[in-house]
Write an enzyme that holds these catalytic residues in place. Structure first.
Site, PDB file in Angstrom:
ATOM      1  N   HIS A   1      -7.878  11.611  -2.160  1.00 44.78           N
ATOM      2  CA  HIS A   1      -7.465  10.278  -2.595  1.00 44.78           C
ATOM      3  C   HIS A   1      -7.092  10.382  -4.063  1.00 44.78           C
ATOM      4  O   HIS A   1      -7.843  10.959  -4.853  1.00 44.78           O
ATOM      5  CB  HIS A   1      -8.589   9.267  -2.403  1.00 44.78           C
ATOM      6  CG  HIS A   1      -8.122   7.846  -2.495  1.00 44.78           C
ATOM      7  ND1 HIS A   1      -7.707   7.282  -3.684  1.00 44.78           N
ATOM      8  CD2 HIS A   1      -7.970   6.887  -1.546  1.00 44.78           C
ATOM      9  CE1 HIS A   1      -7.326   6.029  -3.453  1.00 44.78           C
ATOM     10  NE2 HIS A   1      -7.476   5.766  -2.162  1.00 44.78           N
TER      11      HIS A   1
ATOM     12  N   LEU B   1     -14.760   5.807  -5.077  1.00 48.15           N
ATOM     13  CA  LEU B   1     -13.382   5.437  -4.728  1.00 48.15           C
ATOM     14  C   LEU B   1     -12.880   4.222  -5.513  1.00 48.15           C
ATOM     15  O   LEU B   1     -13.583   3.237  -5.680  1.00 48.15           O
ATOM     16  CB  LEU B   1     -13.329   5.121  -3.234  1.00 48.15           C
ATOM     17  CG  LEU B   1     -12.014   4.570  -2.675  1.00 48.15           C
ATOM     18  CD1 LEU B   1     -10.931   5.627  -2.710  1.00 48.15           C
ATOM     19  CD2 LEU B   1     -12.209   4.071  -1.252  1.00 48.15           C
TER      20      LEU B   1
ATOM     21  N   HIS C   1     -11.444  12.639   0.298  1.00 48.87           N
ATOM     22  CA  HIS C   1     -11.649  11.284   0.800  1.00 48.87           C
ATOM     23  C   HIS C   1     -11.717  11.210   2.321  1.00 48.87           C
ATOM     24  O   HIS C   1     -12.527  10.469   2.867  1.00 48.87           O
ATOM     25  CB  HIS C   1     -10.500  10.418   0.306  1.00 48.87           C
ATOM     26  CG  HIS C   1     -10.571   8.976   0.690  1.00 48.87           C
ATOM     27  ND1 HIS C   1     -11.655   8.190   0.405  1.00 48.87           N
ATOM     28  CD2 HIS C   1      -9.693   8.170   1.333  1.00 48.87           C
ATOM     29  CE1 HIS C   1     -11.444   6.963   0.847  1.00 48.87           C
ATOM     30  NE2 HIS C   1     -10.280   6.931   1.428  1.00 48.87           N
TER      31      HIS C   1
ATOM     32  N   GLU D   1      -6.410   2.278  -3.319  1.00 47.13           N
ATOM     33  CA  GLU D   1      -4.967   2.300  -3.517  1.00 47.13           C
ATOM     34  C   GLU D   1      -4.449   0.870  -3.677  1.00 47.13           C
ATOM     35  O   GLU D   1      -3.370   0.641  -4.206  1.00 47.13           O
ATOM     36  CB  GLU D   1      -4.357   2.930  -2.262  1.00 47.13           C
ATOM     37  CG  GLU D   1      -2.946   3.366  -2.350  1.00 47.13           C
ATOM     38  CD  GLU D   1      -2.628   4.272  -1.159  1.00 47.13           C
ATOM     39  OE1 GLU D   1      -2.988   5.448  -1.208  1.00 47.13           O
ATOM     40  OE2 GLU D   1      -2.047   3.777  -0.181  1.00 47.13           O
TER      41      GLU D   1
ATOM     42  N   GLN E   1      -7.669  14.871   3.109  1.00 47.31           N
ATOM     43  CA  GLN E   1      -6.959  14.035   2.153  1.00 47.31           C
ATOM     44  C   GLN E   1      -7.702  13.927   0.823  1.00 47.31           C
ATOM     45  O   GLN E   1      -8.879  13.581   0.794  1.00 47.31           O
ATOM     46  CB  GLN E   1      -6.779  12.634   2.733  1.00 47.31           C
ATOM     47  CG  GLN E   1      -6.059  11.686   1.789  1.00 47.31           C
ATOM     48  CD  GLN E   1      -5.552  10.456   2.519  1.00 47.31           C
ATOM     49  OE1 GLN E   1      -6.323   9.538   2.812  1.00 47.31           O
ATOM     50  NE2 GLN E   1      -4.283  10.453   2.858  1.00 47.31           N
TER      51      GLN E   1
ATOM     52  N   ARG F   1      -0.357   9.519  -0.187  1.00 46.22           N
ATOM     53  CA  ARG F   1      -1.481  10.008  -0.992  1.00 46.22           C
ATOM     54  C   ARG F   1      -1.375  11.488  -1.346  1.00 46.22           C
ATOM     55  O   ARG F   1      -1.704  11.890  -2.458  1.00 46.22           O
ATOM     56  CB  ARG F   1      -2.795   9.756  -0.246  1.00 46.22           C
ATOM     57  CG  ARG F   1      -3.168   8.318  -0.294  1.00 46.22           C
ATOM     58  CD  ARG F   1      -4.460   8.052   0.434  1.00 46.22           C
ATOM     59  NE  ARG F   1      -4.717   6.619   0.409  1.00 46.22           N
ATOM     60  CZ  ARG F   1      -5.670   6.018   1.100  1.00 46.22           C
ATOM     61  NH1 ARG F   1      -6.459   6.735   1.877  1.00 46.22           N
ATOM     62  NH2 ARG F   1      -5.832   4.720   1.027  1.00 46.22           N
TER      63      ARG F   1
ATOM     64  N   ARG G   1      -2.936  11.175   6.091  1.00 39.08           N
ATOM     65  CA  ARG G   1      -3.102   9.816   6.599  1.00 39.08           C
ATOM     66  C   ARG G   1      -2.482   8.798   5.646  1.00 39.08           C
ATOM     67  O   ARG G   1      -2.606   8.903   4.434  1.00 39.08           O
ATOM     68  CB  ARG G   1      -4.595   9.492   6.778  1.00 39.08           C
ATOM     69  CG  ARG G   1      -4.837   8.054   7.166  1.00 39.08           C
ATOM     70  CD  ARG G   1      -6.272   7.786   7.522  1.00 39.08           C
ATOM     71  NE  ARG G   1      -7.191   7.858   6.407  1.00 39.08           N
ATOM     72  CZ  ARG G   1      -7.319   6.924   5.466  1.00 39.08           C
ATOM     73  NH1 ARG G   1      -6.548   5.845   5.484  1.00 39.08           N
ATOM     74  NH2 ARG G   1      -8.201   7.065   4.501  1.00 39.08           N
TER      75      ARG G   1
ATOM     76  N   PHE H   1       0.840  -1.188   0.000  1.00 40.63           N
ATOM     77  CA  PHE H   1       0.000   0.000   0.000  1.00 40.63           C
ATOM     78  C   PHE H   1       0.880   1.245   0.000  1.00 40.63           C
ATOM     79  O   PHE H   1       2.072   1.169   0.301  1.00 40.63           O
ATOM     80  CB  PHE H   1      -0.897   0.002   1.246  1.00 40.63           C
ATOM     81  CG  PHE H   1      -2.361   0.132   0.928  1.00 40.63           C
ATOM     82  CD1 PHE H   1      -3.068  -0.936   0.419  1.00 40.63           C
ATOM     83  CD2 PHE H   1      -3.032   1.335   1.140  1.00 40.63           C
ATOM     84  CE1 PHE H   1      -4.426  -0.818   0.132  1.00 40.63           C
ATOM     85  CE2 PHE H   1      -4.383   1.463   0.856  1.00 40.63           C
ATOM     86  CZ  PHE H   1      -5.085   0.391   0.355  1.00 40.63           C
TER      87      PHE H   1
END
Lengths: 231, 598
Positions: free
Chosen positions: B253, B263, B364, B266, B251, B297, B409, B130
């Site tokens: 995304h 969404l 996001h 990731e 954030q 991100r 994050r 990730f």
């Protein structure tokens, strides 16, 4: 785009009626839920549930031109006008497209929808082979939208006695889990002329499931286990 | 509803029920906490605007971060380093250490509850790579994200609900909390709540109240968030005089479906997907030579925005980029990313087995929120202390700011945050032995403020349209508080949002029915959206630096000398205050701030 929508507000309507709407859509409106949001901006009294708008929370299940589905993943190109929207059949209507889901969840809760394993857990994860894990595919993905159960004539007739396809699919999700130790009790719980055996394999459930799951197959497997333990 | 325990609060003349604990929100954090309380025998009421399994945790896809080391060597300290670095050093290192050390434990526990994790050949939990996850302090990528295909949040939320069914937790489904009840000493004594089906307003009196209301991504026009994510807990605490922390940090995304906002995890890049510009170039190699498409991100989103700005965007308006995954082969896509394929087909008209998915950075996640400590207690500055607990009030999950995410994050740390801090708050509450304590008296004016809001809505015959104002707010936030910010944009944004706040006070709804009045619910939600938006834009304007998700073209560098501190926004007069970042972990050496490259 033209719509014909079931309306009922118990506070002011003696009985339900249909209301016709014509709404101008924007080029970006893709799904039925987009159109419903536009309608609601016009008429804020139209009541329906919605949340994730991507087909994973299960809020906006409704009857669309006679077939149960989720508004947020029903493409406007695929529905015939006027689009007739009704609440999910077989459940009490609270208001407009909102039904009382309690009979549905009561049946879901009745199948002990949680893993039962009384051995003390190891320090790390309980091991499960990829093959055993594969058994849960097509089962754990259920979003509890009730499209299947409310499309089932057996549930319409016996909502208090027949578990219904969603509940039975979830019952099999735990039966099929290699980590679960409650097989006999789970079968006992369903060994009843109504709870399981009211399924007459009409297959409406599988036909309408917006997630492409197959409750009828899961029910067939439970019936198979019942037969196996009877002989 | 049973009449047992029902009485009328003489002062407030609202129907009332009493519990040891009230939890507002039944997503991952709320249900992890409620499980603990119900199992310990507390009387607990969990309120949720939607049936619990419809909470937005259900939409999380990629995984839960935990250094199980099932795929290769991993260590919680490496996870901690990645999280601190991901946060651009704004995260509190005591909270981050706590979370990363607890991670394996809460994941194993979830597995024991029945979570259907994907498995390795040896039967252990499957973990995927990730963004920003590395071994040995940034050395090389590591597989740390514990996954159930690309439906990890769905599997987790259902598992937690199922476990709560077993524990006989009492849920109040389709109830919306309107405001906190606080007495003159600042103690929180419960909530005023609205039952959607009947339109009734209740006081739910409690000895402890836990806010677990999730994020407020609906303040932006292009958002991966569900309609219900309206920042209800944030509005409640802001109106109660409690500050909101670090609200400038939102954030983006990198991969929302262009146009639709839905969404795309990731995990797609974790499994080997790559981002391409109009020239077919894998541009992330230029921006993050080491981790490339799996950089943090904020870094990937800014790089994408840069590509679009410089004319290398794709499509008729050159306004998006492409996420290519066909090279993974149908087998990997069908096994590991089945829902992504479904989403791409439904919302983008492409089958990723053959074609790339059009994607664009999309709002996001809210890094900031209600300030708490690692026990989930809400904390405020008081008498010279930065973090004094508010008696009787906890907050967990996305609505809270511990702060483990700081300015950005790390992917998979959100589900982890829910589990770890839902669990720690639950444990801390159980240890207080609330059942042995008496309820405190309610203040005379309990419930007056929210009832006045409802009365105004009921009486208003004409006024501003709720969906129109909400849409205007979202557009203003999108254009004035987006990926790149500057003083002019933000200052204009502040005045526009404050003007919208004026309109919010003058909304009207036509529907006056008591029964499941969703127009009324949306009007009440707007009261919370506006507080969240004010906190965001005011905090962003004041922070004169770029850090994590806050990227200012007029202050392009991180400025640790002046801005290594948390923002606290108060509703009263848009007042700002600041408190230091805790750079001192619990048991290990601090990770001092350094340049952030991937």
């Amino acid at each position: 785009m033209k719509f014909r929508i079931y309306r009922y507000d118990p506070e002011k309507d003696a009985k339900p009626y249909y209301q016709d709407y014509d709404v101008a859509l924007a080029p970006t409106d893709r799904m039925l839920l987009d159109a419903l949001m536009r309608l609601k901006a016009q008429d804020d009294s139209l009541a329906f549930r919605r949340s994730c708008r991507e087909g994973v929370c299960g809020s906006d299940a409704m009857n669309i031109n006679g077939k149960n589905g989720l508004a947020c993943i029903t493409n406007l190109k695929d529905v015939k006008e006027p689009v007739e929207l009704r609440p999910l059949p077989g459940l009490p209507v609270v208001r407009d497209l909102i039904v009382d889901m309690s009979p549905f969840f009561k049946q879901y809760h009745s199948i002990k929808p949680y893993l039962v394993n009384d051995t003390p857990p190891p320090e790390k994860e309980r091991l499960q082979s990829p093959e055993d894990r594969e058994e849960l595919n097509g089962l754990y993905e259920c979003i509890l939208c009730a499209c299947c159960t409310t499309a089932c004539p057996s549930f319409w007739w016996n909502p208090d006695k027949f578990v219904g396809p969603a509940g039975l699919l979830n019952a099999y999700r735990f039966i099929a889990d290699s980590r679960d130790q409650d097989l006999e009790a789970r079968l006992d719980n369903l060994d009843d002329p109504y709870r399981l055996f009211r399924c007459y394999t009409i297959m409406n459930c599988t036909d309408v499931c917006p997630k492409g799951l197959n409750p009828a197959l899961a029910i067939g497997k439970i019936k198979g286990l019942m037969v196996k333990r009877a002989v | 509803m049973s009449l047992e325990g029902r009485s009328v609060a003489a002062a407030a003349s609202l129907p009332m029920r009493r519990f040891d604990a009230v939890i507002v929100g039944a997503g991952g954090a709320g249900m992890r906490a409620s499980l603990q309380l119900a199992e310990a025998g507390l009387s607990v009421a969990v309120l949720s605007k939607v049936f619990p399994t419809r909470s937005h945790t259900v939409a999380a896809q990629g995984g839960i971060g935990a250094s199980l080391g099932n795929m290769s060597e991993d260590h919680w300290l490496w996870h901690m380093y990645d999280t601190v670095k991901g946060s651009d050093w704004l995260g509190d290192q005591d909270a981050i250490e706590y979370m990363c050390r607890q991670a394996p434990r809460v994941v194993y526990e979830l597995e024991h509850f029945g979570m259907p994790f994907d498995r390795n050949a040896d039967g252990t939990i499957y973990q995927r790579p990730f963004g920003g996850h590395s071994a040995n302090f940034g050395d090389k990528p590591v597989q740390r994200a514990c996954a159930a295909a690309d439906r990890t949040g769905h599997a987790m939320l259902h598992t937690l609900y199922q476990r709560n069914v077993r524990a006989r937790t009492q849920f109040f489904v389709e109830w919306m909390a309107l405001d906190l009840v606080r007495n003159a000493d600042g103690e929180v004594l419960g909530v005023v709540a609205y039952e959607m089906e009947t339109g009734d307003v209740w006081i739910l009196q409690s000895k402890v109240t836990v806010l677990a209301t999730g994020g407020a991504g609906r303040i932006f026009a292009a958002s991966t968030n569900a309609f219900i994510n309206t920042g209800d807990g944030l509005g409640m605490v802001a109106r109660a005089g409690i500050p909101l922390e670090d609200m400038e940090f939102w954030q983006f995304h990198p991969t929302g479906v262009a146009g639709a906002g839905v969404l795309i995890t990731e995990g797609v890049r974790g499994e080997g997907g790559i981002l391409l510009n109009a020239n077919g170039e894998r541009f992330m190699e230029r921006y993050a030579p080491n981790l490339k498409d799996l950089a943090s991100r904020d870094v990937v989103s800014r790089s994408m925005d840069q590509e679009i700005k410089e004319g290398r965007g794709v499509g008729e308006h050159k306004d998006h980029l492409l996420l290519k995954l066909d090279h993974l082969g149908p087998e990997v896509i069908m096994k590991r990313l089945p829902s992504i394929r479904e989403i791409a087909i439904k919302f983008a008209n492409v089958d990723p087995i053959r074609e790339p998915i059009p994607v664009v950075p999309t709002i996001h996640y809210q890094m900031g929120g209600i300030p708490t400590n690692i026990h989930g207690q809400v904390v405020v500055p008081r008498d010279g202390h930065h973090n004094t607990p508010v008696p009787g009030l906890y907050a967990v999950g996305e609505c809270a700011c511990v702060s483990v995410h700081g300015a950005n994050r790390l992917g998979t740390n959100s589900l982890l945050d829910l589990l770890v801090f839902g669990h720690s708050a639950g444990g801390h509450i159980v240890a207080q032995n609330y059942p042995a304590q008496a309820h405190r008296d309610l203040p005379r004016d309990a419930g007056d403020a929210p009832r006045a809001r409802l009365a105004r809505l009921d009486a208003a015959t004409s006024g501003e349209s709720v969906p129109e104002i909400a849409n205007t707010l979202r557009k203003v936030m999108q254009s004035h508080c987006g990926v790149f910010r500057n003083q002019e944009l933000l200052a204009e944004g502040v005045s526009k949002v404050m003007a919208i706040a004026e309109q919010v006070a003058h909304t009207a709804i036509k529907d006056k029915s008591k029964v499941f009045n969703t127009a009324r619910v949306e009007a009440l939600e707007l009261d919370n959206l506006i507080e969240t938006a004010k906190a965001t834009v005011v905090s962003a304007e004041a922070r004169h630096e770029s850090r994590g998700a806050q990227a200012r073209s007029d202050y392009p560098e991180r400025n640790d000398a002046d801005w290594l501190k948390h923002t606290l926004w108060y509703r009263d007069g848009n007042r700002l205050d600041y408190k230091p970042v805790n750079l001192k972990p619990i048991s290990v050496d601090s990770f001092p701030p350094k340049a952030r490259t991937y």
